[in-house]
Write a protein that holds these residues in place. Sequence first.
Motif, PDB file in Angstrom:
ATOM      1  N   ASP A 143     -24.718 -36.529 -33.551  1.00 22.80           N
ATOM      2  CA  ASP A 143     -23.735 -37.503 -33.062  1.00 22.80           C
ATOM      3  C   ASP A 143     -23.218 -38.376 -34.194  1.00 22.80           C
ATOM      4  OD1 ASP A 143     -24.032 -36.530 -30.510  1.00 22.80           O
ATOM      5  OD2 ASP A 143     -25.325 -38.147 -29.812  1.00 22.80           O
ATOM      6  N   GLU A 144     -24.114 -38.771 -35.103  1.00 27.59           N
ATOM      7  CA  GLU A 144     -23.696 -39.599 -36.231  1.00 27.59           C
ATOM      8  C   GLU A 144     -22.782 -38.815 -37.168  1.00 27.59           C
ATOM      9  OE1 GLU A 144     -23.425 -43.280 -38.015  1.00 27.59           O
ATOM     10  OE2 GLU A 144     -24.385 -42.719 -36.117  1.00 27.59           O
ATOM     11  N   ASP A 145     -23.077 -37.539 -37.364  1.00 30.28           N
ATOM     12  CA  ASP A 145     -22.220 -36.691 -38.191  1.00 30.28           C
ATOM     13  C   ASP A 145     -20.830 -36.538 -37.575  1.00 30.28           C
ATOM     14  OD1 ASP A 145     -23.684 -36.150 -40.453  1.00 30.28           O
ATOM     15  OD2 ASP A 145     -24.571 -34.301 -39.683  1.00 30.28           O
ATOM     16  N   VAL A 146     -20.777 -36.417 -36.250  1.00 28.37           N
ATOM     17  CA  VAL A 146     -19.477 -36.340 -35.570  1.00 28.37           C
ATOM     18  C   VAL A 146     -18.677 -37.607 -35.828  1.00 28.37           C
ATOM     19  CG1 VAL A 146     -18.340 -36.360 -33.309  1.00 28.37           C
ATOM     20  CG2 VAL A 146     -20.131 -34.680 -33.781  1.00 28.37           C
ATOM     21  N   ARG A 147     -19.306 -38.758 -35.666  1.00 25.25           N
ATOM     22  CA  ARG A 147     -18.606 -40.029 -35.896  1.00 25.25           C
ATOM     23  C   ARG A 147     -18.160 -40.161 -37.353  1.00 25.25           C
ATOM     24  NH1 ARG A 147     -22.358 -41.846 -31.825  1.00 25.25           N
ATOM     25  NH2 ARG A 147     -24.003 -42.158 -33.366  1.00 25.25           N
ATOM     26  N   PHE A 148     -19.016 -39.753 -38.277  1.00 24.11           N
ATOM     27  CA  PHE A 148     -18.685 -39.803 -39.698  1.00 24.11           C
ATOM     28  C   PHE A 148     -17.462 -38.940 -39.993  1.00 24.11           C
ATOM     29  CE2 PHE A 148     -19.198 -37.601 -43.823  1.00 24.11           C
ATOM     30  CZ  PHE A 148     -19.085 -38.681 -44.680  1.00 24.11           C
ATOM     31  N   THR A 149     -17.455 -37.720 -39.462  1.00 26.20           N
ATOM     32  CA  THR A 149     -16.342 -36.795 -39.691  1.00 26.20           C
ATOM     33  C   THR A 149     -15.063 -37.310 -39.038  1.00 26.20           C
ATOM     34  OG1 THR A 149     -17.917 -34.950 -39.771  1.00 26.20           O
ATOM     35  CG2 THR A 149     -15.593 -34.398 -39.428  1.00 26.20           C
ATOM     36  N   GLN A 150     -15.190 -37.857 -37.852  1.00 27.30           N
ATOM     37  CA  GLN A 150     -14.012 -38.377 -37.159  1.00 27.30           C
ATOM     38  C   GLN A 150     -13.377 -39.550 -37.908  1.00 27.30           C
ATOM     39  OE1 GLN A 150     -15.682 -39.154 -33.277  1.00 27.30           O
ATOM     40  NE2 GLN A 150     -14.948 -37.219 -32.444  1.00 27.30           N
ATOM     41  N   ARG A 151     -14.201 -40.379 -38.531  1.00 33.18           N
ATOM     42  CA  ARG A 151     -13.638 -41.498 -39.306  1.00 33.18           C
ATOM     43  C   ARG A 151     -12.789 -40.982 -40.463  1.00 33.18           C
ATOM     44  NH1 ARG A 151     -18.778 -43.963 -38.230  1.00 33.18           N
ATOM     45  NH2 ARG A 151     -19.621 -43.240 -40.230  1.00 33.18           N
ATOM     46  N   ILE A 152     -13.230 -39.918 -41.082  1.00 26.34           N
ATOM     47  CA  ILE A 152     -12.451 -39.313 -42.171  1.00 26.34           C
ATOM     48  C   ILE A 152     -11.153 -38.738 -41.629  1.00 26.34           C
ATOM     49  CG2 ILE A 152     -12.411 -37.458 -43.876  1.00 26.34           C
ATOM     50  CD1 ILE A 152     -15.442 -37.808 -44.157  1.00 26.34           C
ATOM     51  N   PHE A 153     -11.248 -37.977 -40.542  1.00 23.40           N
ATOM     52  CA  PHE A 153     -10.071 -37.326 -39.977  1.00 23.40           C
ATOM     53  C   PHE A 153      -9.050 -38.348 -39.476  1.00 23.40           C
ATOM     54  CE2 PHE A 153     -12.410 -33.127 -38.789  1.00 23.40           C
ATOM     55  CZ  PHE A 153     -12.499 -32.826 -40.134  1.00 23.40           C
ATOM     56  N   LYS A 154      -9.539 -39.461 -38.971  1.00 25.27           N
ATOM     57  CA  LYS A 154      -8.630 -40.488 -38.436  1.00 25.27           C
ATOM     58  C   LYS A 154      -7.738 -41.066 -39.526  1.00 25.27           C
ATOM     59  CE  LYS A 154      -8.792 -44.110 -34.935  1.00 25.27           C
ATOM     60  NZ  LYS A 154      -8.355 -43.189 -33.882  1.00 25.27           N
ATOM     61  N   LYS A 155      -8.262 -41.113 -40.750  1.00 27.66           N
ATOM     62  CA  LYS A 155      -7.493 -41.658 -41.871  1.00 27.66           C
ATOM     63  C   LYS A 155      -6.416 -40.695 -42.362  1.00 27.66           C
ATOM     64  CE  LYS A 155     -11.384 -44.431 -43.584  1.00 27.66           C
ATOM     65  NZ  LYS A 155     -12.353 -44.602 -44.695  1.00 27.66           N
TER      66      LYS A 155
END
Length: 328
Positions: A143-155
Amino acid sequence: MKKIIGLLFLMFLMISCKTGNEGYILPTSNGNTNKIMVVVKGEDWQGKIGNQIRTVFGEHQVGLPQPETLLSVSQIDPSGFSSFMRHGKAVLIIKKGAKESITVEKDRYAQPQIIVHATAKNEAGILNMLDKRGKEIIQLFKDEDVRFTQRIFKKERIDETGFKTIKNIGLTIDIPKRFRLVEDSGDFIWFRQHLRSGIARGDGTNNVLIYTIPLVDENTVADNITAVRDTIGKKHIPGSKEGMYMITEQAYTPFTFDAIIDGKKAYETRGKWEVKNDFMAGPFVNYTIIDKKNNRLVIFEGFTYAPSVNKRDFLFELEAIAKSMKIK
């Protein structure tokens, strides 16, 4: 005067920076997604505890052509867990203590960082905890990896407002700009990212499909996922010659699990696709979301074509994209 301005500027920088639990400025964490560092004594790593860790975390991710574990693990002795070694992005600390517990720390020594502390009274307690709660620990890291990846993609996300299908469906989703549009019919959209590194047969690809179908019977949704994706493959995903198109691999039964996307009941399906009458194949992950408000199913599918290389991390990026979806 210059000294005062310089001092004020330095104070502003310090206030603006992220600080840790002890007040100092946090360095950037190191480590890749789907990889964790286990802090445990060397003798335990070589013994029953290490064997149990390798068994629990060595479970294979379903739906991949070649065996790949859910998470990759490495080990370090507690005596070596200091200085820059504490800057790992994902850390599991196994230790003995008076009370059995699983606790989570965020951004303790670096940012972003998750440290999971797994504590039990003795070796038997640790083994039992890993057996009973291993999947829970894995999910914390995933779950933490998903959030980490999503923060990158959001930018670096595309502006989805310019695409007919996404506008008609009424959703937002964080798809990185490296994906390019293949088709946008108004009720079906296909994005493709070319994977140029390490692929044996030309360019590999990561692909995103989004479409909807009417909700007829909620009780039969899970049973019809394969049939729906095969219909879409025949209509929209052609092969290199006439009569070739993407289907669900007939020799491999997909796995379907309950899921939640944007607070809505959904099904996650993982399996393998192939091109009918051709040799192309690869893994897919499908999220079929029950949108009761609009009496429909919203379907996200990601599939990968990457011969000769591991595919777990490609599928993980597609999973992170899917879980960023918000349905209006």
